[in-house]
Enzyme design. Structure first.
Site, PDB file in Angstrom:
ATOM      1  N   GLN A  11      39.583  47.095  69.156  1.00  0.00           N
ATOM      2  CA  GLN A  11      40.439  48.020  68.413  1.00  0.00           C
ATOM      3  C   GLN A  11      39.712  49.305  68.075  1.00  0.00           C
ATOM      4  O   GLN A  11      38.509  49.318  67.863  1.00  0.00           O
ATOM      5  CB  GLN A  11      40.873  47.370  67.096  1.00  0.00           C
ATOM      6  CG  GLN A  11      42.134  46.584  67.170  1.00  0.00           C
ATOM      7  CD  GLN A  11      42.508  45.996  65.815  1.00  0.00           C
ATOM      8  OE1 GLN A  11      42.373  44.800  65.603  1.00  0.00           O
ATOM      9  NE2 GLN A  11      42.983  46.819  64.919  1.00  0.00           N
ATOM     10  N   SER A  90      35.051  42.027  70.322  1.00  0.00           N
ATOM     11  CA  SER A  90      36.095  41.596  69.389  1.00  0.00           C
ATOM     12  C   SER A  90      37.392  41.293  70.146  1.00  0.00           C
ATOM     13  O   SER A  90      37.431  40.394  70.963  1.00  0.00           O
ATOM     14  CB  SER A  90      36.299  42.658  68.303  1.00  0.00           C
ATOM     15  OG  SER A  90      37.155  42.191  67.283  1.00  0.00           O
ATOM     16  N   LEU A  91      38.452  42.066  69.917  1.00  0.00           N
ATOM     17  CA  LEU A  91      39.693  41.880  70.669  1.00  0.00           C
ATOM     18  C   LEU A  91      39.423  41.839  72.172  1.00  0.00           C
ATOM     19  O   LEU A  91      40.053  41.091  72.923  1.00  0.00           O
ATOM     20  CB  LEU A  91      40.655  43.028  70.344  1.00  0.00           C
ATOM     21  CG  LEU A  91      41.850  43.175  71.291  1.00  0.00           C
ATOM     22  CD1 LEU A  91      42.814  42.015  71.119  1.00  0.00           C
ATOM     23  CD2 LEU A  91      42.535  44.506  71.082  1.00  0.00           C
ATOM     24  N   ARG A 115      47.051  36.418  66.661  1.00  0.00           N
ATOM     25  CA  ARG A 115      45.779  36.854  66.058  1.00  0.00           C
ATOM     26  C   ARG A 115      45.972  38.122  65.239  1.00  0.00           C
ATOM     27  O   ARG A 115      45.482  38.245  64.117  1.00  0.00           O
ATOM     28  CB  ARG A 115      44.743  37.081  67.165  1.00  0.00           C
ATOM     29  CG  ARG A 115      43.348  37.513  66.687  1.00  0.00           C
ATOM     30  CD  ARG A 115      42.455  37.728  67.902  1.00  0.00           C
ATOM     31  NE  ARG A 115      41.060  37.998  67.585  1.00  0.00           N
ATOM     32  CZ  ARG A 115      40.537  39.202  67.464  1.00  0.00           C
ATOM     33  NH1 ARG A 115      41.308  40.290  67.609  1.00  0.00           N
ATOM     34  NH2 ARG A 115      39.247  39.367  67.197  1.00  0.00           N
ATOM     35  N   HIS A 196      35.946  40.693  60.673  1.00  0.00           N
ATOM     36  CA  HIS A 196      34.692  40.028  61.006  1.00  0.00           C
ATOM     37  C   HIS A 196      33.838  39.774  59.774  1.00  0.00           C
ATOM     38  O   HIS A 196      32.619  39.918  59.800  1.00  0.00           O
ATOM     39  CB  HIS A 196      33.933  40.812  62.086  1.00  0.00           C
ATOM     40  CG  HIS A 196      34.672  40.846  63.387  1.00  0.00           C
ATOM     41  ND1 HIS A 196      34.859  39.716  64.166  1.00  0.00           N
ATOM     42  CD2 HIS A 196      35.325  41.856  64.014  1.00  0.00           C
ATOM     43  CE1 HIS A 196      35.571  40.042  65.223  1.00  0.00           C
ATOM     44  NE2 HIS A 196      35.876  41.323  65.152  1.00  0.00           N
ATOM     45  N   GLN A 245      35.183  33.657  65.748  1.00  0.00           N
ATOM     46  CA  GLN A 245      35.021  35.077  66.057  1.00  0.00           C
ATOM     47  C   GLN A 245      35.711  35.974  65.043  1.00  0.00           C
ATOM     48  O   GLN A 245      35.234  37.060  64.714  1.00  0.00           O
ATOM     49  CB  GLN A 245      35.555  35.359  67.471  1.00  0.00           C
ATOM     50  CG  GLN A 245      35.216  36.732  67.988  1.00  0.00           C
ATOM     51  CD  GLN A 245      36.440  37.458  68.521  1.00  0.00           C
ATOM     52  OE1 GLN A 245      37.485  37.446  67.884  1.00  0.00           O
ATOM     53  NE2 GLN A 245      36.298  38.080  69.669  1.00  0.00           N
TER      54      GLN A 245
END
Length: 305
Positions: A11, A90-91, A115, A196, A245
């Site tokens: 993102q 991440s994503l 998510r 996170h 994660q």
């Protein structure tokens, strides 16, 4: 001969119009956008291509970014180019899952839609993320540990750039200490929550329930997980790693260093922007790096055929 890695951004790199030329010019890419729409229950093409405010809201950003990334991936695969290894930030790890064959694109889209929703819902009042520039990692870790309240490291992006995350008050207290310790800059990020961080543990638990019904396939192309910065060799670990994660640090620098140590010398960033390519210059500027976000960028990859 060296190895090639595909890498997918997270993102923050999204923009209206991302992937539109792929959608209009390459049939398989249009099919991917339509599949993302069917799996998510959203008009993903409109979300990506038409002016709207939703594209910057987490629950919509994630599916939009991933649709663009997987569409571009399919265009590259149609050229006959496959990576030796793959990873995403991440994503972007879900783009890597699609590239590795671990999950079908339909399942990847369905899970990422959930998510995004769960992460948006889990956001507490007063969360913050701050990019810390120009300070040694060990110093940042120590200050986070010593600061009262919840503040921890969200992203190990590259040398000289670490992102901290947590409660707003704790993050601000940490920023004061980091500045005093010699940080060049501390830049608040325009995000909708302390991603996170352990504050998002509940979102990970909800995601785990969604993952129960997902079929995990044999790993066809090796991929590295954000949580461990290591290869996932046992497909039964995939779901638990994706759950963790959401609330764990993204070890991106360590992931890239691991790939380089394994002989990767060519990296292809697939998706909007050049964020990961920028990180690569600071991690190891000797690497060959290509970026694919427009149809004409596909020509750069002819050297890999």
């Amino acid at each position: 001969m060296g190895k090639t890695a595909f890498m997918f951004p997270g993102q923050g790199a999204q923009y209206v119009g991302m992937g539109k030329d792929f959608y209009e010019q390459i049939p398989v890419c249009k099919e991917i956008f339509e599949l993302a729409g069917k799996a998510s229950g959203l008009d993903v093409a409109a979300l990506c291509f038409e002016e709207n405010e939703q594209i910057n809201i987490t629950e919509y950003t994630q599916i939009a970014m991933l649709a663009a990334e997987v569409a571009m991936l399919k265009a590259i695969e149609e050229k006959g180019i496959k990576p030796d290894v793959t990873a995403g930030l991440s994503l972007g790890e879900y783009g890597a899952l699609a590239a590795s064959g671990v999950m079908s694109p339909e399942d990847v889209f369905r899970i990422v839609r959930k998510r995004g929703i769960y992460m948006q819902e889990a956001v507490p009042q007063g969360g913050a993320m701050v990019a810390v520039l120009g300070l040694d990692t060990a110093v940042i870790e120590k200050i986070c540990e010593e600061t009262p309240g919840m503040v921890t490291i969200a992203n190990y992006n590259c040398p000289g750039q670490i992102v901290i995350t947590g409660e707003e008050g704790a993050a601000q207290a940490a920023v004061e200490k980091l500045t005093a310790a010699g940080a060049k800059r501390c830049v608040p990020l325009k995000v909708s929550g302390p991603f996170h961080s352990p504050l998002l543990t509940g979102a990970g638990e909800k995601l785990a329930k969604e993952l129960e019904d997902v079929e995990i396939h044999e790993i066809q192309i090796p991929y590295l997980a954000n949580v461990t910065a290591d290869y996932v060799t046992d497909q039964t670990q995939v779901k638990s790693l994706l759950e963790k994660q959401v609330s764990s640090s993204v070890k991106w620098q360590q992931t890239v260093e691991r790939m380089i140590a394994d002989g990767v010398d060519t990296f292809v960033e697939i998706g909007p922007g050049k964020t990961l390519s920028g990180f690569m210059r600071k991690i190891n500027k000797e690497m060959k790096v290509y970026n694919v976000e427009k149809v004409e960028d596909l020509e750069k990859l002819n050297v890999l055929l």
